[in-house]
Motif scaffolding. Structure first.
Motif, PDB file in Angstrom:
ATOM      1  N   LEU A 273       0.824  -1.204   0.000  1.00  0.00           N
ATOM      2  CA  LEU A 273       0.000   0.000   0.000  1.00  0.00           C
ATOM      3  C   LEU A 273       0.859   1.255   0.000  1.00  0.00           C
ATOM      4  CD1 LEU A 273      -2.862  -1.003   2.464  1.00  0.00           C
ATOM      5  CD2 LEU A 273      -2.959  -0.873  -0.023  1.00  0.00           C
ATOM      6  N   ARG A 274       2.010   1.143   0.621  1.00  0.00           N
ATOM      7  CA  ARG A 274       2.902   2.298   0.676  1.00  0.00           C
ATOM      8  C   ARG A 274       3.370   2.682  -0.732  1.00  0.00           C
ATOM      9  NH1 ARG A 274       5.480   5.177   4.545  1.00  0.00           N
ATOM     10  NH2 ARG A 274       4.433   4.094   6.228  1.00  0.00           N
ATOM     11  N   ALA A 275       3.334   1.714  -1.643  1.00  0.00           N
ATOM     12  CA  ALA A 275       3.791   1.998  -3.005  1.00  0.00           C
ATOM     13  C   ALA A 275       2.844   2.958  -3.720  1.00  0.00           C
ATOM     14  CB  ALA A 275       3.896   0.696  -3.802  1.00  0.00           C
ATOM     15  N   GLU A 276       1.544   2.810  -3.504  1.00  0.00           N
ATOM     16  CA  GLU A 276       0.581   3.575  -4.288  1.00  0.00           C
ATOM     17  C   GLU A 276      -0.357   4.420  -3.453  1.00  0.00           C
ATOM     18  OE1 GLU A 276      -0.214   3.362  -8.171  1.00  0.00           O
ATOM     19  OE2 GLU A 276       1.839   3.546  -7.486  1.00  0.00           O
ATOM     20  N   CYS A 277      -0.429   4.160  -2.177  1.00  0.00           N
ATOM     21  CA  CYS A 277      -1.451   4.813  -1.360  1.00  0.00           C
ATOM     22  C   CYS A 277      -0.875   5.889  -0.451  1.00  0.00           C
ATOM     23  CB  CYS A 277      -2.228   3.779  -0.558  1.00  0.00           C
ATOM     24  SG  CYS A 277      -3.179   2.714  -1.602  1.00  0.00           S
ATOM     25  N   LEU A 278      -0.094   6.747  -1.036  1.00  0.00           N
ATOM     26  CA  LEU A 278       0.386   7.935  -0.324  1.00  0.00           C
ATOM     27  C   LEU A 278      -0.088   9.153  -1.109  1.00  0.00           C
ATOM     28  CD1 LEU A 278       4.128   7.015   0.354  1.00  0.00           C
ATOM     29  CD2 LEU A 278       2.301   7.065   2.036  1.00  0.00           C
ATOM     30  N   LEU A 279      -0.161  10.288  -0.436  1.00  0.00           N
ATOM     31  CA  LEU A 279      -0.434  11.519  -1.168  1.00  0.00           C
ATOM     32  C   LEU A 279       0.728  11.785  -2.107  1.00  0.00           C
ATOM     33  CD1 LEU A 279      -1.761  14.204   1.324  1.00  0.00           C
ATOM     34  CD2 LEU A 279      -3.053  12.855  -0.297  1.00  0.00           C
ATOM     35  N   ARG A 280       0.435  12.476  -3.211  1.00  0.00           N
ATOM     36  CA  ARG A 280       1.548  12.933  -4.053  1.00  0.00           C
ATOM     37  C   ARG A 280       2.385  13.919  -3.237  1.00  0.00           C
ATOM     38  NH1 ARG A 280       1.195  11.716  -9.079  1.00  0.00           N
ATOM     39  NH2 ARG A 280      -0.590  10.415  -9.528  1.00  0.00           N
ATOM     40  N   PRO A 281       3.659  14.004  -3.509  1.00  0.00           N
ATOM     41  CA  PRO A 281       4.498  14.891  -2.695  1.00  0.00           C
ATOM     42  C   PRO A 281       3.982  16.332  -2.716  1.00  0.00           C
ATOM     43  CG  PRO A 281       5.833  13.533  -4.142  1.00  0.00           C
ATOM     44  CD  PRO A 281       4.429  13.304  -4.534  1.00  0.00           C
ATOM     45  N   GLY A 282       3.942  16.953  -1.568  1.00  0.00           N
ATOM     46  CA  GLY A 282       3.477  18.327  -1.438  1.00  0.00           C
ATOM     47  C   GLY A 282       4.631  19.294  -1.530  1.00  0.00           C
ATOM     48  N   PRO A 283       4.487  20.459  -0.999  1.00  0.00           N
ATOM     49  CA  PRO A 283       3.356  20.922  -0.173  1.00  0.00           C
ATOM     50  C   PRO A 283       2.223  21.535  -0.978  1.00  0.00           C
ATOM     51  CG  PRO A 283       5.061  22.579  -0.165  1.00  0.00           C
ATOM     52  CD  PRO A 283       5.569  21.473  -1.050  1.00  0.00           C
ATOM     53  N   THR A 284       2.275  21.413  -2.328  1.00  0.00           N
ATOM     54  CA  THR A 284       1.233  22.026  -3.155  1.00  0.00           C
ATOM     55  C   THR A 284       0.561  20.957  -4.005  1.00  0.00           C
ATOM     56  OG1 THR A 284       2.523  24.063  -3.248  1.00  0.00           O
ATOM     57  CG2 THR A 284       0.813  23.789  -4.919  1.00  0.00           C
ATOM     58  N   TRP A 285      -0.752  21.051  -4.089  1.00  0.00           N
ATOM     59  CA  TRP A 285      -1.503  20.127  -4.943  1.00  0.00           C
ATOM     60  C   TRP A 285      -2.425  20.950  -5.834  1.00  0.00           C
ATOM     61  CZ3 TRP A 285      -0.208  19.322   0.053  1.00  0.00           C
ATOM     62  CH2 TRP A 285       0.466  18.135   0.371  1.00  0.00           C
ATOM     63  N   LEU A 286      -2.652  20.434  -7.036  1.00  0.00           N
ATOM     64  CA  LEU A 286      -3.468  21.175  -7.991  1.00  0.00           C
ATOM     65  C   LEU A 286      -4.713  20.356  -8.339  1.00  0.00           C
ATOM     66  CD1 LEU A 286      -3.356  23.801  -9.745  1.00  0.00           C
ATOM     67  CD2 LEU A 286      -2.454  22.358 -11.582  1.00  0.00           C
ATOM     68  N   PHE A 287      -5.853  21.028  -8.390  1.00  0.00           N
ATOM     69  CA  PHE A 287      -7.119  20.373  -8.738  1.00  0.00           C
ATOM     70  C   PHE A 287      -7.764  21.147  -9.883  1.00  0.00           C
ATOM     71  CE2 PHE A 287      -7.654  17.575  -5.036  1.00  0.00           C
ATOM     72  CZ  PHE A 287      -6.684  18.097  -4.189  1.00  0.00           C
ATOM     73  N   ARG A 288      -8.255  20.442 -10.870  1.00  0.00           N
ATOM     74  CA  ARG A 288      -8.936  21.107 -11.983  1.00  0.00           C
ATOM     75  C   ARG A 288     -10.443  21.031 -11.749  1.00  0.00           C
ATOM     76  NH1 ARG A 288      -7.686  20.479 -18.372  1.00  0.00           N
ATOM     77  NH2 ARG A 288      -9.439  21.689 -19.111  1.00  0.00           N
ATOM     78  N   ILE A 289     -11.123  22.166 -11.862  1.00  0.00           N
ATOM     79  CA  ILE A 289     -12.581  22.186 -11.662  1.00  0.00           C
ATOM     80  C   ILE A 289     -13.240  21.759 -12.970  1.00  0.00           C
ATOM     81  CG2 ILE A 289     -14.580  23.576 -11.020  1.00  0.00           C
ATOM     82  CD1 ILE A 289     -12.697  25.437  -9.497  1.00  0.00           C
ATOM     83  N   ALA A 290     -13.980  20.665 -12.891  1.00  0.00           N
ATOM     84  CA  ALA A 290     -14.613  20.111 -14.089  1.00  0.00           C
ATOM     85  C   ALA A 290     -16.010  20.700 -14.262  1.00  0.00           C
ATOM     86  CB  ALA A 290     -14.678  18.594 -13.984  1.00  0.00           C
ATOM     87  N   SER A 291     -16.643  20.343 -15.384  1.00  0.00           N
ATOM     88  CA  SER A 291     -17.957  20.930 -15.675  1.00  0.00           C
ATOM     89  C   SER A 291     -19.030  20.463 -14.699  1.00  0.00           C
ATOM     90  CB  SER A 291     -18.371  20.569 -17.101  1.00  0.00           C
ATOM     91  OG  SER A 291     -18.373  19.169 -17.250  1.00  0.00           O
ATOM     92  N   ASP A 292     -18.780  19.400 -13.954  1.00  0.00           N
ATOM     93  CA  ASP A 292     -19.765  18.964 -12.966  1.00  0.00           C
ATOM     94  C   ASP A 292     -19.624  19.726 -11.650  1.00  0.00           C
ATOM     95  OD1 ASP A 292     -17.428  17.940 -12.037  1.00  0.00           O
ATOM     96  OD2 ASP A 292     -18.031  15.841 -12.086  1.00  0.00           O
ATOM     97  N   GLY A 293     -18.671  20.661 -11.602  1.00  0.00           N
ATOM     98  CA  GLY A 293     -18.512  21.483 -10.407  1.00  0.00           C
ATOM     99  C   GLY A 293     -17.535  20.904  -9.407  1.00  0.00           C
ATOM    100  N   LEU A 294     -17.104  19.678  -9.610  1.00  0.00           N
ATOM    101  CA  LEU A 294     -16.134  19.073  -8.693  1.00  0.00           C
ATOM    102  C   LEU A 294     -14.716  19.380  -9.175  1.00  0.00           C
ATOM    103  CD1 LEU A 294     -17.663  15.521  -8.130  1.00  0.00           C
ATOM    104  CD2 LEU A 294     -18.089  17.624  -6.886  1.00  0.00           C
ATOM    105  N   ALA A 295     -13.792  19.380  -8.241  1.00  0.00           N
ATOM    106  CA  ALA A 295     -12.395  19.619  -8.608  1.00  0.00           C
ATOM    107  C   ALA A 295     -11.612  18.322  -8.402  1.00  0.00           C
ATOM    108  CB  ALA A 295     -11.820  20.740  -7.756  1.00  0.00           C
ATOM    109  N   TYR A 296     -10.953  17.866  -9.466  1.00  0.00           N
ATOM    110  CA  TYR A 296     -10.242  16.588  -9.437  1.00  0.00           C
ATOM    111  C   TYR A 296      -8.732  16.829  -9.404  1.00  0.00           C
ATOM    112  CZ  TYR A 296     -14.777  14.783 -10.857  1.00  0.00           C
ATOM    113  OH  TYR A 296     -16.117  14.461 -10.904  1.00  0.00           O
ATOM    114  N   GLU A 297      -8.052  16.019  -8.615  1.00  0.00           N
ATOM    115  CA  GLU A 297      -6.611  16.185  -8.438  1.00  0.00           C
ATOM    116  C   GLU A 297      -5.873  15.970  -9.759  1.00  0.00           C
ATOM    117  OE1 GLU A 297      -4.878  13.280  -5.855  1.00  0.00           O
ATOM    118  OE2 GLU A 297      -2.946  14.288  -5.794  1.00  0.00           O
ATOM    119  N   CYS A 298      -4.940  16.863 -10.071  1.00  0.00           N
ATOM    120  CA  CYS A 298      -4.103  16.704 -11.263  1.00  0.00           C
ATOM    121  C   CYS A 298      -2.829  15.964 -10.857  1.00  0.00           C
ATOM    122  CB  CYS A 298      -3.712  18.052 -11.838  1.00  0.00           C
ATOM    123  SG  CYS A 298      -5.110  19.098 -12.268  1.00  0.00           S
ATOM    124  N   ARG A 299      -2.259  15.273 -11.811  1.00  0.00           N
ATOM    125  CA  ARG A 299      -1.039  14.529 -11.510  1.00  0.00           C
ATOM    126  C   ARG A 299       0.195  15.416 -11.541  1.00  0.00           C
ATOM    127  NH1 ARG A 299      -0.756   8.926 -12.098  1.00  0.00           N
ATOM    128  NH2 ARG A 299      -2.833   8.030 -11.956  1.00  0.00           N
TER     129      ARG A 299
END
Lengths: 363, 973
Positions: B373-399
């Motif tokens: 789980l440690r291989a894939e189940c960590l947050l992406r390195p921070g301290p900044t994260w980017l989310f794109r707001i989609a047309s459904d109004g939700l913001a999804y994490e960018c890689r």
């Protein structure tokens, strides 16, 4: 790996949808309905714009007018929700805290048997285009958003479908509709509910359905509040997801009282109740919403509608007729001559619509 | 018509047949064995053999000269076996067997067949526990009730087939075993023999083609295939799987034995991590607005379906299916057992996870799973994260931290508020530890904007745009990562915003030639069809090249990462995409668990819509139900407590249900909510080597001991009275016991096995309803508590018959035992206070005063007496926290050593569990059980406070406990 022309992409994807590439491309209603079902099997539960985007964005570069295709996708999705392929409910996920959000769910694979023995297929199978085996799949008749299957002589089609695990919905349950009442009775009921609520304060993003505007152009009837007084069908913003439908009392352009639609414990969508209420309002004003009838091929007639109607009415026409391409109207159904009288009665007495005679121009 | 032959002739014929079959198989496949069902007889011959066997046993004992005929006869009964009583069926169909027959003799026949003819030898835990009936059932190859399940699993795995897989039955069997984690326990038993399972599967799929003609005798294979054809869905599944198998059996090098589908062990860490990366189990952050002006947002974590992890790493199965999942930063309860295997889950985060915190943690994890789980189940390195707001109004994490003009983004940072003069608008995030701001990018970026982006640490996305063309991918992040189904042929659209000399598209595989497109016009979309790709991770490399003065220059490149996965076959019932959601824990409950309220079941769906339930009891699989009842509809949502109360009131307590439960082997519940969906739950009797059956005889009862262990030692049987639940009275061994009118518990023990059953008393009048259970004192010691808990477990896990009196009597016994434990932990004065509290109106006040007389602890009782009303309507977890905080504040625990494994919360939970529901406490506490008890003995005030809270909660809830609870409000999960 090879480069494809636009036509080849259409053809390849139409085949993947299980449709006939010689007759259809990705902009046909049948293909759009197939793409919606397929995308819903991955994305649901989701909001309607998410699903529409999932279907429209892959068409970039493949169609001339993406916005026009988007409008067709939205209309087709509406028709599929009314039909029962996709279910719209308030968010049922308890942890989300967004219980007012209208969320789309993939209906489970099911079927309804018409009196003729023909089966209407409903619902969506996860990761698959169909819950049926290949031999039955090949016999599906696609008519716009409808999927029909007719039994062969001696075949126990319903029994086979049940054995395959599809849910059999009773024809009566599927066509269930609210109790029949007059437009006045319906309006009185909603007015009583509105009378009983506490006064409202500011309502963000309110849009009114203006009864004064021509009933034959539905999209043109939406207006922002200015100085209106009276009671209106309206939509309002919420935190997330599609706008909420409501019935609102206005005084000088300000909301005084408001009830959200659907009313509590209703099994219908907010838009179904709102559209029915607006039909009642227009009927009571003496400006009933209209439909028209024109001749169709081979002993059929086409009923054309200029305003939206509740889903239970569209389901009925999905069952007794078949949807046909609309031109100069919002949607249309072809019916056998023998069915027409009964459907005219239904439209007048249950939906309070009036038949338009003579030629009509779209505003 | 087959001419009647005596058994000697049948024996001769079978001997010739099996010798030939054995020799043939050995020549073709030296490591494959033969089965008893491969007798080569047709239907009428099998019938004639059956008649001859029955005729023989009616007159006398079976003869060794007929061993093969008996072996075939027993295998045929095994073929029809569906988890019910094998020997009961055998005896019913074989008149004279009970007098002349001997089940050990049957086993000897199979053992001889195994040695003499290279017959199959059963193995696995199941075979060890059921050491006789494992033979005829294994030799039945694929009993009819398992055929459908195998067809389903094979259909699910069809995209994983390859020539290499069919040549390696062990790997094929392992793969099937991993995929069948949610199959019935009977199928799981079959899966304990992967070599045989792989052999059967390969034979069924390839039907004698591709060198598999000797895997299973053709006539036997045909017979199984015909039986599978009887059920349409099974037929379609097998047909679909066979189509793929035939295509793929001819193709080598699909990579399916390497990176694709082979179940792996956690071998080399880097390899394992690489495999985990291919599975696509990385959780994704999603932001959702909580107001209409997009100023307030909540953070949620979308957890993908983890069933792929289970298939690739079968050893993780026990944890993934049997342990709750704690999501880092989530405020609510852990996710129910197995929930992550049923589709994606979205969980709201109250706290931003730490950089090195594994996002998913299973309560009973092990180091291997944690490593994976440690291989894939960590947050992406921070301290900044980017989310794109989609047309459904939700913001999804960018890689990546790259933005595109014209789009809207949310930037999230753990390093303080996001500030940029006039280019960002701050937002409120309902998640502690992070700050956020919205960026609304114009269509064309000015210098100011470019500078602002640089200041924020953001870059601009590449000028090559790629998207799934025609139809959507299953998952697409908008930039270059996506997931497709193996059944589809991916097609990509590619566009650049400036002219190029060429675009080179390659896949890093020699088998797939690169494609060079030239020239490329700006804005002109190009469509590329990729070949059918096997399951796994693939990268499409897109290189843009310009040509200046005859020189080719690489302008940039883009990797499109494509994960190809198998399509999940459609099955009737609810799906994670539909509006009806069902959670059940355990996911495949036994009839006993269901009946006794030990199953958590919740139904969610559109509020106030009705869901109907029809309950049926069956004595045998395929029989007509003995009782069927349509329960009144329930309104959604349905909680576990509401379901238990509904089921108890409308079915369990009815006379019909009570009458037919004892003979029932299967309970089927069909839930239906019109177009919202329908699903069926099937609960079968727990099938253990030693078990009891309760039957009525006139007014009274008798119990029958069923021993399928095949062990040589004799079981020991004891009876325990309700009045003296700790005193076992030894009784002689018999197959049946008439139960005295006072009823009681019957216990049988033999080596590692034990089984108990509670039989109700005969109720002739009101006086018979009452019963006082006495539990003798015992010294105040850890041993005494452990002894009392063992007895509690025996009573708590004893099988209950259908009548309600048994459950009531058991509850009385368990209450007496829990009072006894409370006395051992809390002392005699506390025990007296409990008795006094029963007889006084102000009982809670009496108990409050008895918690502690010590000046520094006296407020503990006052606080609890003040708060118990509020605590009664919270969860057990909240109450644990409250008791733990009191234990800490009032120093109720002796100072622990610095390396102590016990903290206040764990000990508080132990104390509350002991005070409310001692059955299974040892399982919960595991290796810390004994030491934890000893530690609690040193903290009697904590024990008394916990017991007080249990009794006060029950009092506040007016003792309205639901099925499975001893005290109201104390249903532990």
């Amino acid at each position: 790996m090879r480069r494809l022309s636009v036509a080849e992409v259409h053809e390849q994807k139409i085949v993947e949808l299980g449709l006939d590439p010689s007759a259809l491309d990705l902009t046909s209603i049948e293909a759009i309905a197939g793409a919606i079902r397929r995308t819903a099997s991955f994305l649901c539960p989701c909001a309607a714009p998410t699903l529409v985007r999932g279907v429209v964005r892959p068409l970039r570069g493949l169609v001339d007018d993406l916005e026009a295709v988007k409008a067709i996708v939205e209309d087709t999705l509406d028709a599929m929700i009314a039909h029962g392929d996709i279910l719209e409910h308030r968010d049922v996920e308890e942890s989300s805290g967004h219980k007012n959000s209208a969320t789309l769910y993939a209906a489970p694979a099911a079927f309804v048997t018409r009196k003729s023995g023909t089966v209407i297929l409903l619902g969506i199978a996860s990761d698959q285009l169909s819950a049926l085996p290949d031999d039955l799949d090949a016999r599906i008749e696609y008519v716009n958003h409808l999927r029909r299957l007719s039994p062969t002589p001696g075949e126990n089609l319903c029994g086979d479908l049940v054995q395959l695990g599809l849910i059999e919905l009773s024809y009566a349950d599927w066509l269930r509709m609210p109790p029949v009442e007059t437009a006045e009775q319906h309006l009185l009921h909603l007015d009583h509910l509105l009378d009983a609520v506490q006064p409202s304060r500011d309502v963000p993003g309110l849009l009114l359905l203006d009864p004064e505007r021509p009933v034959r152009y539905y999209r043109g009837r939406w207006v922002e509040p200015r100085s209106q007084c009276g009671r209106f069908v309206a939509r309002r913003n919420q935190a997330y997801g599609a706008q909420l439908w409501c019935y609102v009392q206005m005084l000088n352009g300000n909301p005084e009282r408001l009830i959200d639609l659907p009313i509590a414990k209703s099994r219908w969508r907010g838009c179904d109740e709102a559209w029915r209420l607006q039909i009642a309002i227009d009927a009571k004003r003496g400006e009933p919403q209209r439909f028209r009838v024109r001749p169709g091929p081979e002993n059929t007639r086409v009923m054309e509608f200029l305003s939206p109607v509740p889903m239970w009415a569209r389901r009925r026409w999905d069952a007794v007729g078949e949807p046909v391409p609309n031109s100069g109207c919002l949607f249309a159904y072809r019916l056998a001559e023998t069915e027409l009288a009964e459907e005219l009665r239904f439209a007048r007495e249950v939906l309070w619509l009036d038949e338009l005679t003579g030629s009509v121009k779209q505003p | 018509m087959v001419m009647a032959m005596d058994l000697a002739h049948w024996q001769k014929r079978l001997e010739n047949h099996f010798r030939e079959l054995s020799a043939h198989r050995r020549r073709k496949f030296p490591d494959r064995r033969i089965f008893g069902l491969e007798h080569g007889l047709d239907i009428s011959e099998t019938q004639a053999l059956t008649t001859a066997v029955r005729a023989h046993i009616a007159d006398g004992p079976p003869a060794w000269d007929h061993a093969l005929a008996w072996m075939v006869y027993a295998s045929e009964i095994g073929y029809r076996y569906s988890g019910d009583e094998y020997w009961q069926t055998f005896e019913e169909e074989t008149p004279g067997w009970t007098i002349n027959g001997d089940r050990y003799w049957i086993r000897r026949c199979f053992l001889w067949f195994q040695r003499e003819f290279r017959g199959v030898e059963p193995c696995g835990i199941w075979a060890r526990h059921f050491s006789i009936i494992c033979w005829p059932i294994t030799h039945a190859i694929l009993p009819t009730d398992l055929q459908r399940q195998l067809a389903h699993v094979l259909y699910e795995l069809r995209h994983s087939f390859s020539a290499e897989l069919f040549e390696s039955p062990l790997i094929l069997g392992d793969l099937i075993a991993a995929r069948s984690w949610n199959a019935t326990s009977r199928f799981q038993n079959l899966a304990q023999e992967p070599q045989l399972l792989g052999q059967i599967a390969a034979a069924l799929l390839l039907q004698g083609e591709f060198g598999t003609d000797s895997l299973i005798h053709p006539a036997t294979l045909r017979r199984i295939g015909e039986d599978l054809d009887r059920e349409r869905r099974a037929r379609e599944w097998l047909r679909g799987a066979r189509r793929f198998a035939r295509e793929r059996a001819q193709i080598r090098g699909l990579g399916l034995l390497g990176r694709g589908t082979k179940p792996s062990s956690v071998g080399h860490p880097d390899d394992a991590r690489a495999e985990v990366a291919e599975l696509g189990i990385e959780p994704r952050l999603v932001l959702r607005p909580t107001d209409s002006i997009n100023v307030s947002w909540e953070v949620s974590l979308e957890i993908p379906n983890l069933s792929h992890l289970l298939i690739r790493f079968p050893q993780t199965r026990e944890i993934l299916t049997g342990s709750r999942c704690v999501v880092a930063g989530a405020a609510g309860r852990p996710l129910a057992r197995g929930r992550c295997l049923h589709g994606a889950q979205r969980v709201t985060l109250a706290q931003w996870p730490l950089a090195d915190e594994v996002l998913l943690r299973f309560e009973q994890t092990d180091s291997q799973l944690e490593y994976l789980l440690r291989a894939e189940c960590l947050l992406r390195p921070g301290p900044t994260w980017l989310f794109r707001i989609a047309s459904d109004g939700l913001a999804y994490e960018c890689r990546s931290l790259r933005v595109r003009p014209g789009a809207r983004y949310i930037m999230v940072s753990t390093a303080g508020p996001v500030r940029s003069n006039g280019h960002t608008s701050p937002i409120d995030l309902s998640c502690q530890g992070v700050h956020g701001a919205i960026l609304d990018l114009p269509q064309a970026l000015t210098k100011d904007w470019e500078e602002a982006l640089r200041h924020l640490g953001l870059g601009q996305a590449k000028t090559i745009e790629v998207w799934p063309a025609g139809l959507s991918a299953v998952v697409w992040d908008g930039e270059g990562h996506g997931e497709w189904l193996a059944s589809e042929r991916p097609c990509l659209g590619i566009r650049t915003d400036h002219p190029l000399a060429s675009l080179l598209i390659s896949m890093g595989s020699n088998a797939i030639l690169p494609l060079e497109l030239t020239p490329v016009e700006p804005g002109e979309p190009i469509f590329v069809a990729l070949p059918n790709l096997p399951v796994g991770l693939h990268t499409v490399h897109v290189s843009a090249q310009s040509s200046l003065a005859g020189q080719t220059e690489l302008l940039g490149d883009l990797d499109v990462v494509m994960r190809i996965r198998e399509a999940r076959p459609w099955s009737p019932g609810v799906s994670p995409h539909g509006p009806l959601m069902v959670q059940m824990e355990p996911s495949a409950p036994t009839l006993e668990q269901f009946w006794e309220g030990r199953v958590e079941i919740t139904l969610r769906g559109p509020a106030d819509r009705n869901v109907k339930c029809r309950v049926s009891l069956f004595e045998r699989d395929g029989d007509v139900s003995t009782v069927t009842k349509q329960l009144p509809p329930m309104r959604l949502p349905v909680t576990t407590d509401a379901w238990r109360a509904h089921f108890e009131r409308h079915f369990r307590k009815t006379r019909e249900a009570e009458s037919f439960y004892d003979t029932a082997r299967i309970c089927e519940l069909e839930f239906a909510a019109d177009e919202l969906g329908a699903f069926t739950v099937r609960c079968e009797r727990d099938f253990t080597p030693l078990r009891w059956a309760v039957r009525r005889r006139g007014q009274g009862y008798f119990v029958r001991l069923l021993d399928d262990s095949g062990a040589d030692s004799q079981p020991e049987v004891k009876r325990v009275a309700f009045e003296t639940p700790c005193v076992e009275e030894k009784i002689g061994l018999a197959s049946e016991y008439d139960v005295p009118e006072s009823g009681g518990m019957y216990v049988v023990r033999m080596s590692a096995f034990a089984a108990a059953v509670i039989v109700p008393p005969v109720i002739r009048g009101f006086a018979d309803l009452g019963c006082v259970s006495r539990v003798d004192g015992g010294t105040r010691s850890t041993e005494s508590i452990i002894r009392a808990l063992e007895i509690s477990r025996l009573w708590g896990q004893a099988r209950l018959p259908g009548d309600f009196i048994s459950a009531t009597r058991r509850r009385g016994v368990l209450l007496a035992l829990v009072r006894h434990v409370a006395q051992l932990l809390g002392g005699d004065n506390w025990a007296k206070a409990e008795i006094a509290a029963c007889n006084k109106d102000a009982g809670m006040a009496v108990l409050k005063d008895a918690i502690s007389k010590r000046r520094e602890e006296i407020a503990v009782g006052a606080v609890l007496a003040r708060d118990y009303g509020d605590l009664a309507i919270t969860t057990c977890e909240e109450r644990v926290k409250r008791i733990a905080s009191l234990a800490t504040s009032f120093h109720l625990l002796q100072p622990a050593s610095p390396v102590s494994e016990f903290n206040a919360e764990w000990l508080s939970e132990l104390a509350l569990r002991l005070a409310s529901d001692p059955v299974g406490v040892d399982v919960w506490a595991r290796e810390r059980f004994r030491a934890g008890l000893t530690r609690l003995m040193d903290a009697p005030t904590l024990a008394r406070a916990s017991r007080f809270l249990v009794l006060a909660t029950d009092h506040h809830l007016e003792s309205r406990s639901v099925t499975g609870e001893l005290y109201a409000g104390w249903g532990w999960t």
